[in-house]
Design a protein around this motif. Structure first.
Motif: not given
Length: 250
Positions: A2-3, A140, A143-144, A146
């Motif tokens: 997502a990043v 952002f 939360f995203f 990893t």
């Protein structure tokens, strides 16, 4: 994942409005659009550039100065007169700020018809807006992200527009190939410009500053932004100037 997607979307959306609106419209006026379209582009530039929003007026005037004084002491950004790219970025920032704050003495020919929306620029350029976007980017990532290395991309999100600028204004005057002999050191940085949406054809642009198409000289010089502009022209959302079309010369 997502990043990575987030950074790619920020990179290309912010870059598009920088090259389409700030560069080809505000600075060079290679096409026309309605006042509503202009205002919409201001808002979309703010949304896509976020914490590193650039005003059409500040960018447009500064870029005209760059073309007029390229690689001289009056150039707002030149590798010839800055010790390193960070020094160039800092000097560019100061000149941009002086222009945007109306504190620099600028000849009328450099400001003529450059679009300006002072109220919106004050808001979009404010520390409140910039910090707000930076906080959103950070949330952002919180939360995203990893993996630890993904956090290394957060400063890129914070400073994306200056990074876009330094790629062309520093590296585009040092590395690459030349199609045209010009009075400055501008070069075409990439043969296939998948990274900068046509901006990397910098030597072509310095030769033909009034053209919307930065590519089109050699077979491999495909200007993605110009392709989008042709579509927008056909949809009657913008009107390209007649000099926009570049015939292949090599």
């Amino acid at each position: 994942m997502a990043v990575i997607i987030f950074i790619i979307v920020l990179w290309y959306s912010g870059l598009f409005f920088q090259t389409f609106f700030l560069h080809r419209y505000a600075a060079h006026q290679t096409f026309k659009m309605s006042k509503f379209g202009e205002k919409l582009c201001y808002v979309l530039t703010w949304v896509t550039q976020g914490s590193n929003y650039l005003s059409a007026y500040g960018y447009g005037v500064m870029h005209r100065l760059h073309h007029a004084y390229a690689d001289t002491e009056k150039d707002p950004h030149s590798p010839k007169y800055d010790a390193n790219l960070f020094a160039m970025m800092w000097r560019t920032k100061k000149i941009y700020q002086q222009i945007n704050d109306q504190k620099a003495k600028i000849e009328e020919k450099f400001t003529k018809n450059v679009p300006q929306w002072r109220g919106f620029d004050r808001f979009a350029s404010s520390w409140g807006s910039r910090i707000g976007w930076a906080v959103l980017y950070t949330v952002f990532f919180y939360f995203f992200a990893t993996a630890w290395w993904q956090w290394l991309l957060l400063p890129v999100a914070y400073m994306m527009a200056p990074i876009h600028g330094v790629i062309i204004n520093w590296f585009g005057h040092i590395y690459g190939y030349v199609n045209f002999k010009v009075s400055d050191t501008s070069k075409n940085l990439l043969r296939f410009d998948w990274l900068m949406m046509g901006e990397a054809y910098h030597n072509n642009h310095h030769k033909h500053g009034g053209r919307a198409n930065f590519g089109g000289v050699r077979w491999h010089e495909i200007d993605v932004t110009y392709c989008i502009m042709i579509l927008l022209d056909k949809m009657k959302l913008i009107k390209l100037n007649p000099v926009a079309v570049v015939k292949r010369e090599i």
